[in-house]
Design an enzyme around this catalytic site. Structure first.
Site, PDB file in Angstrom:
ATOM      1  N   TYR A   1      16.277  30.485   7.651  1.00  0.00           N
ATOM      2  CA  TYR A   1      15.130  31.221   8.192  1.00  0.00           C
ATOM      3  C   TYR A   1      15.225  31.350   9.707  1.00  0.00           C
ATOM      4  O   TYR A   1      15.562  30.403  10.409  1.00  0.00           O
ATOM      5  CB  TYR A   1      13.830  30.501   7.832  1.00  0.00           C
TER       6      TYR A   1
ATOM      7  N   LYS B   1       0.837  -1.192   0.000  1.00  0.00           N
ATOM      8  CA  LYS B   1       0.000   0.000   0.000  1.00  0.00           C
ATOM      9  C   LYS B   1       0.881   1.255   0.000  1.00  0.00           C
ATOM     10  O   LYS B   1       2.092   1.178   0.217  1.00  0.00           O
ATOM     11  CB  LYS B   1      -0.926  -0.002   1.218  1.00  0.00           C
TER      12      LYS B   1
END
Length: 423
Positions: free
Chosen positions: A278, A59
């Site tokens: 940042y 999956k």
């Protein structure tokens, strides 16, 4: 006028390796999936679970590794049963492997029976309403493709309650029921001493024994290592196939599967006291050389692995040595402190290793504050993907943009022959 290729000396034509290197240069990162390692992991799990059948859970695009490539390789290796989450996943896998049994874990929805029948796959039914709707479809259509019944033994997520499971026992004993598997799911299989394991085992053994003649399945990856009592007739490994440690209280018995490399786009020098990234959360404590690489959190490399002045983040392997991340991870870029490397050891265009060469999926999961499952399934679609082993018979997969309108031409295709990357 273009030259006739037949007149060009063979020695001057680009090699397959050169063609691949040119194609890979169009991408900031390269994700390599070792299909032979997946096969080896499956065979180890199969041997551990003998005489139970060993299936494969593929999956979420085989945990980010490529469901079509993985199912093809495992099917060639002898895997006869696959589990996916959705009908759409089943459709893609069935187009790749026509013979194996495919179970869809997400359950059965009304009016989807024809889709199951069209691709010959089986729903995993976890509710009496689903079972009733499935019965209606089978009676009206004559479909006899089979289905699994999922019984909840403690997860409290999907599955029939024990009372509901008991209620359908007369139907099972009457025969001609179309149920091909009875299954449940362990809550704490990775914890060897969890009392929930013994409790679920006893509950499942009791109810499964009443499904006369129906194969039973309980063990996931970690459950396989709980021993023979948990293995029943079929085991369902998932994450262990892809290198995640199914025994976190011990050494990892699985081979690593995924390697992730990223390209250096710039080398720069900063002075002591300057900040990086940042928020300016990381400050250089000496004159520092940085390598900026073209991967970020948009590519599935979590921002949580960033560093600051008080906390070291994840490491990246540059020129064979571990180097720390400097500052916050950005959407598309990461800064690496390479001050301690020899001069010219790292250059613009070189590749660095974010996953592989000793950096494991589980180590990254620790830095990301999550589990290996999420690391693998989060790896982005902007990488060039290279598959090796597994009798690969198609070119490696490449990122596919959502829309090609207004986009520049696609880079040249990547040749299937793997070539060494600059490091």
């Amino acid at each position: 006028m273009a030259s006739d290729p037949k007149t060009i000396p063979q020695s001057s034509l680009p090699s397959a390796e050169a063609n691949q290197a040119a194609a890979l240069a169009a991408y900031g990162g390269v994700l390599t999936v070792d299909l032979d390692a997946i096969i080896a992991n499956w065979r180890k799990l199969e041997k551990t679970a003998v005489p139970a059948e060993c299936s494969a859970v593929i999956k979420a695009d085989a945990y980010g590794c490529g469901a079509e490539q993985v199912s093809r390789a495992l099917s060639k290796a002898g895997c006869r049963t696959f589990f996916v989450a959705t009908l759409e996943e089943a459709r893609k896998v069935r187009a790749t492997v026509p013979e194996p049994t495919i179970y869809v874990l997400g359950g059965y929805f009304q009016n989807t029976g024809e889709h199951y029948a069209r691709i010959n796959c089986r729903p995993v039914i976890g509710d009496l309403n689903e079972l009733a709707e499935w019965d209606v479809f089978c009676r009206r259509s004559g479909w006899t493709g089979g289905a699994a019944v999922h019984i909840d033994t403690g997860m409290n997520r999907l599955g029939l309650t024990l009372a509901d499971a008991q209620a359908i026992i007369p139907r099972i004993n009457a025969g001609d029921h179309g149920i091909t598997l009875v299954m449940s799911h362990l809550v704490s299989a990775e914890q060897l001493n969890s009392p929930l394991n013994a409790r679920q085992l006893a509950t499942f053994r009791s109810i499964a024994s009443e499904f006369t003649g129906v194969p039973a399945a309980l063990a996931n990856s970690s459950g396989i290592f709980l021993g023979a009592p948990f293995q029943f007739d079929l085991v369902r490994p998932g994450a262990a196939l892809y290198g995640v440690n199914p025994t976190p209280e011990a050494d990892n018995p699985m081979q690593p599967v995924v390697e992730l490399k990223a390209r250096i786009v710039q080398i720069r020098n900063i002075e002591r006291g300057e900040s990086v990234g940042y928020g300016g959360t990381w400050t250089a404590r000496r004159p520092t050389k940085l390598a900026i690489i073209a991967v970020g959190y948009a590519d599935g490399y979590f921002r949580a692995a960033s560093s600051n002045d008080g906390t070291r983040g994840a490491d990246v392997i540059v020129a064979g040595k571990r180097c720390p991340i400097a500052g916050r991870i950005s959407m598309d870029l990461i800064a690496i402190d390479i001050t301690d490397l020899a001069p010219n050891a790292a250059r613009r265009g070189h590749m660095v290793t974010l996953l592989g060469d000793g950096i494991t999926v589980d180590e990254l999961a620790h830095h990301f504050g999550t589990i290996g499952y999420e690391v693998l399934t989060s790896l982005g679609r902007r990488y060039a993907r290279v598959y090796k082993g597994g009798d690969v018979d198609e070119p490696p997969a490449r990122p596919e943009p959502a829309s090609t309108a207004g986009q520049p031409p696609a880079p040249p295709p990547i040749e299937p022959t793997a070539a060494p990357l600059p490091s």
